[in-house]
Each structure stands twice: as structure tokens, then as C-alpha cells.
Design a protein around this motif. Structure first.
Motif, mmCIF file in Angstrom:
data_model
loop_
_atom_site.group_PDB
_atom_site.id
_atom_site.type_symbol
_atom_site.label_atom_id
_atom_site.label_comp_id
_atom_site.label_asym_id
_atom_site.label_seq_id
_atom_site.Cartn_x
_atom_site.Cartn_y
_atom_site.Cartn_z
ATOM 1 N N TRP A 50 0.833 -1.213 0.000
ATOM 2 C CA TRP A 50 0.000 0.000 0.000
ATOM 3 C C TRP A 50 0.861 1.253 0.000
ATOM 4 N N TYR A 84 -0.377 3.488 -3.017
ATOM 5 C CA TYR A 84 -1.429 4.417 -2.606
ATOM 6 C C TYR A 84 -0.842 5.555 -1.772
ATOM 7 N N TYR A 103 -11.735 4.539 -5.369
ATOM 8 C CA TYR A 103 -10.330 4.756 -5.711
ATOM 9 C C TYR A 103 -10.220 5.976 -6.620
#
Length: 562
Positions: free
Chosen positions: A279, A283, A431
Motif C-alpha cells: 500500500w 497508494y 479509488y
């Protein structure tokens, strides 16, 4: 009354001094501190633990000191108890040598409540390890007793080795004034009822953090195999095919073996370790509805939770399990397509709670019976379940029409389980950009869907080299599945599933977060020319943003309010 510390034995006080560096590493949960302060303003608060242990007493004293809560006297055979000796603050223990003293004080508290004083009993428990318990005892528990009956030396080891991983938890308080009004029984009988209520609240709270006890995979399969509905189908299929009953039963068992998860906490920890690093690479962060997570924890106290997220990416189920692990919730069992059961991810997913379902099994009576009985066995064991009501990933980002197969099975299971109350929670995961966007574009242009495989997994490594923005996760209000079923009267379960399914989709739709990417994409999609000026694009983005704000929808926090 003198301070409790002066009443502690000398060796216990010496132990407290030696353990103090580790005791101070035990987290002080703000929610527990706030609850104690709020309750203390309303009434006299008496704290209750399940069993007396000197290490637990030291942990509690350390917590009170660091949270700046006035420390209650320790009722552990160290103070006299008689008529009119109910202390202003007390810590009671339900089990052990101090149980009789606790019973006397609870009975006195009941009498004081009948006299008009408001007294709250607040159950407290210390969770030394947040991993779920197993039905079968480990070798360590066989040799040295179960965790809940651990002695002084083991608790000292837990403080030294795992202080930061422990948790002090407060259960729901017991309001004696309310019980006295509802129950006209004598004080002694009502005091026994109070003690049972406290034990029930402690068990509920521990289940919210630790989940139900884990049942070995093979035992769960055997439970599903001996379900009366399965036995009935076996008899019918054996007559139709003209074969022996044992042959059909073996086929059902083979189907259950193909379906069943093999939940293991070690796999959850490993997956969380790997995903935390993934992640960070792909992200920019998670925007999580923390209040929604706490609502799920409260719902888990009452029974299994059925999580119903929208489905936009393969990351959906990974993100939910990861967030649950990070926030001290037991990840759910996940209904996954059998296309994900390939090696090496299949075994890892299965050990992380995934149970695999064929894409189509129309007319296969033995497989359908196996799946139905397995879902019933999961709910009967109080396991939470996650499934995607859309059936497959949305290629456009829009919510897709619901599929009713699995929902119908859940409704049937709820109807057959009289003492199990399932709570349904819609979830929206949004997202700024999804990992699968290139493959989705290719499929939208007529390309064939690429089958999940080891090769596709290896080829996906290059997608980990770029950022995909932020992820937004919002949780809806838990709703009773039984109540939803009652609000959807129908002749058949399928008709009920249609009503319930669209209600769930509406709940998901209301939770969706409008991201900056969505605002830009919408502004471009409504433009009829090949190009667009920057000023025009910004004007349309602000127009859509204003419309979203007026409608009360959720807007991403990183959208410029100007």
C-alpha cells in the motif's frame, strides 16, 4: 478509606516497581478513558473484572494513574466488608477467592439502587493477545492451562514480551437502577442476575475484539456435511441416480472440501505485513470511516456481520481484511470466485478466510446443498461473511445490478437460525485510480478478459511502480438481516432477495465518495468536442462539485473547496 496501594502486599508492590517500565507501555485507549469519565459524571461507577490476578491489578493501577482516573480500592480480600461498607469506588472480581466479597458488594449496590442512588457496574477486561481463540487447545494450553486461566508467571511474561500488543477494554455498563425497576426480585436474586449479565457483557466484548473461537476446517466441513438439509438432498439424489447413498455423500464432501476456507491467524498476519508495504508503494493513503468501523465492532457483539462492499477492483477484499486487522477486528470469511484459487495465491487466500465458489452450478444439487450448508455452518459459528452482491467487478465504476444467488442462501440461513441475528453492513470503496484500469479499457474495447494465473500475477509487478492516489472506505449502518427480510414480504425467498438486494445497493450508493478523478472524468465525458480549454474544464468541475455538495453526497477530503 486509605489508599488501595497501602493495602497491597509488599511483594506485589515490589513487583509493580519492577514491571513499571513495561506496564507503562500498555496502551491507554482514549475510548475507555472517555467512557469512564462520562459515566462517572452520571453515577457512582464500580469496576468489575472476571478473575482476580495481581498482574491485572497492577495493570489497572497503571492505567488509572496514566489516564488520571482516581484509582478505585482493590477488593481482593484486603478490606473488611460488612453492613454499610459500600465504598465510593471499587474494583470487584467475579471469580476466585474474592467472589464472595464481590457478591456481597453487588448485593449492597442493588440495595443502594433501590434507595434511589444510581450505580453503574462497568465490566473491564485485559486482552493480552488480540489473535482469535481456537476451539481446540494448543499444546501450550494443555501443558500450562488455557489463556483465561493463566497464572502469575505467564501474565508477567505477557507484560514483558507483549505489553504494546495488549488492550484494556470496557464492556457495556450495567445500570442497577434500571434493573431494579424492571425486576421486583429480592436483592440476593437480583445480584445473581447482575453477575450473569456482567459475564454476558464481557463475553460479547471479547467476541467483538477476538471474534468467535476458530473451528478447524475439517470439523466445520463435517458439521456442514451432517446438516439435515444436506442429508435430505443426498437421499433424493441417490434415489434419482440409482446409486448408493455413500457415493452421493462422498460427492458432497468433495464439494465442501473444494469450497471451505482454512482460516489461520498466521496467514492474516503475513498478508497484513506484505500489504502494508504494497500500500505504501501504490497508494497515497486511506481515508477510512472510523465511526463506521466502531459500529461494526458493536454489531459483532450481537452476532455475525455480513459485509457487502461494492466491487471495483481485486483490491477490495484485501483492503477490507487489512483494515480489519489494523483496527483490531477479526477479518471476515470472503466469498470468492474459484478463478482466484490458483497457486500460489489460492492457498494463501484460503488461509486468510476466502471460500471459493464456482461461477455457475445451476442444476448441480449436491454442490448447491454443500454451499448452502457451509454458509449455514459459518453463521452458526458466528463467523462474519463478506460477499460482493454485484457478482463481478464493475468495469465502468458504476454500481451494477445485484446477483441474488448467495443473498438467497444467506436469507435461507438466517430464517433457519433462530438464535443467530445477522447484521448487514453496506460498504463503499472508492479509488482515485484502480490498478486494473488498463485491462478494463482493453475489455471495454472488445478484448477478451485475461484469466487470473501465475503469469498474470508476475506481469502485474510493473503496476507497483506508480501511485494510484487515495482510497476512500465508508461503512453503512448495520441492519438486521431478519428485519430486512421481514420488511420484504414475498411468496418466495427469491422475491425477498430482490427487495433486500436493491436496498443494500441503495445503501452502498449513498456511501460513495466523489473523488477528484471522478469530477474530472465526468466533466470530460459531458464535453461533445475533441478538445477542451482549461478554463472550461475547471468551470465544469466546480459546477459538478457544487452539485455534489448541495445533494449531501460524500466529497473526497482532498477536493479543493474553492
Amino acid at each position: 478509606m486509605s489508599d488501595a496501594s497501602s493495602r497491597l502486599p509488599l511483594l506485589v508492590r515490589l513487583l509493580g516497581v519492577l514491571l513499571r517500565p513495561w506496564l507503562e507501555r500498555i496502551p491507554v485507549p482514549t475510548d475507555v478513558v472517555e467512557r469512564i469519565r462520562d459515566l462517572s459524571e452520571q453515577a457512582r461507577v464500580i469496576f468489575v473484572m472476571r478473575k482476580a490476578n495481581w498482574v491485572d491489578v497492577l495493570v489497572w493501577r497503571s492505567f488509572c494513574r496514566r489516564a488520571r482516573i482516581s484509582e478505585p480500592p482493590v477488593i481482593a480480600g484486603l478490606m473488611p466488608v460488612g453492613p454499610d461498607t459500600l465504598p465510593a469506588r471499587a474494583l470487584l472480581f467475579l471469580d476466585g477467592p474474592q467472589a464472595q466479597q464481590a457478591a456481597t458488594l453487588i448485593e449492597e449496590s442493588v440495595g443502594a439502587s433501590r434507595g434511589g442512588e444510581r450505580i453503574l457496574l462497568l465490566p473491564i477486561t485485559i486482552l493480552w493477545d488480540l489473535s482469535p481463540r481456537r476451539v481446540e487447545r494448543s499444546l501450550l494450553e494443555i501443558l500450562f492451562r488455557p489463556r483465561e486461566r493463566a497464572g502469575l508467571l505467564r501474565r508477567i511474561m505477557w507484560v514483558v514480551l507483549g505489553a504494546r500488543g495488549s488492550r484494556i477494554v470496557a464492556a457495556d455498563p450495567v445500570d442497577l437502577a434500571q434493573l431494579v425497576q424492571e425486576d421486583p426480585d429480592d436483592d440476593a436474586r437480583l445480584a445473581r442476575k447482575v453477575r450473569l449479565t456482567i459475564r454476558y457483557h464481557l463475553a460479547q466484548t471479547e467476541r467483538a475484539y477476538l471474534g468467535p473461537r476458530l473451528i478447524p476446517r475439517q470439523r466445520l466441513i463435517q458439521r456442514a456435511l451432517h446438516d439435515p438439509s444436506v442429508q435430505k438432498v443426498v437421499d433424493e439424489v441417490a434415489r434419482e441416480r440409482g446409486v448408493s447413498r455413500d457415493l452421493v455423500l462422498a460427492e458432497v464432501e468433495e464439494n465442501l472440501d473444494e469450497i471451505a476456507a482454512d482460516f489461520r491467524w498466521s496467514a492474516i498476519r503475513f498478508l497484513a505485513f506484505v500489504l502494508s508495504r504494497v500500500w505504501k508503494r501504490i497508494y497515497e493513503g486511506f481515508n477510512v470511516d472510523m465511526e463506521g468501523l466502531e459500529r461494526i465492532r458493536d454489531a459483532a457483539r450481537r452476532g455475525p456481520v455480513i459485509l457487502v462492499p461494492c466491487h471495483k477492483s481485486h483490491m477490495d477484499y484485501l483492503i477490507i481484511s487489512y483494515l480489519f486487522k489494523q483496527h483490531e477486528l477479526i477479518p471476515p470469511h470472503i466469498a470468492a470466485g474459484d478463478n482466484l484459487s490458483f497457486f500460489p495465491l489460492g492457498p494463501l487466500f484460503r488461509r486468510s478466510g476466502a471460500f471459493f465458489i464456482r461461477r455457475s452450478f445451476l442444476g448441480d444439487q449436491t454442490y448447491e446443498a454443500a454451499l448452502r450448508s457451509y454458509i449455514r455452518a459459518l453463521l452458526r459459528a458466528n463467523y462474519s461473511i463478506e460477499f460482493f452482491i454485484e457478482g463481478t467487478r464493475s468495469r465502468s465504476g458504476k454500481i451494477m445490478p445485484p446477483k441474488f444467488g448467495l443473498l438467497t442462501m444467506l436469507l435461507d440461513a438466517q430464517a433457519s437460525l433462530q438464535h443467530t441475528e445477522c447484521q448487514v453492513v453496506p460498504i463503499a470503496i472508492d479509488y482515485e485510480s484502480v490498478l486494473e484500469e488498463s485491462s478494463m479499457v482493453r475489455e471495454a474495447q472488445g478484448g477478451e478478459k485475461q484469466k487470473e494465473s501465475v503469469g498474470a500475477l508476475l506481469a502485474a509487478r510493473r503496476k507497483l511502480r506508480r501511485k494510484y492516489g487515495r482510497v476512500y472506505v465508508r461503512f453503512g449502518e448495520p441492519q438486521s438481516l431478519r428485519a430486512l427480510q421481514a420488511d420484504a414480504p414475498g411468496v418466495t425467498t427469491l422475491e425477498q432477495a430482490r427487495k433486500v438486494g436493491y436496498d443494500i445497493l441503495w445503501g452502498i450508493q449513498r456511501l460513495i465518495t466523489v473523488t477528484p478523478t471522478a469530477l474530472v472524468a465526468t466533466s470530460l465525458c459531458v464535453h461533445h468536442k475533441r478538445g477542451i480549454r482549461r478554463e472550461t474544464l475547471l468551470r465544469r468541475i466546480h459546477l459538478f462539485q457544487s452539485a455534489v455538495e448541495r445533494s449531501g453526497a460524500h466529497l473526497a477530503t482532498d477536493v479543493d473547496a474553492g
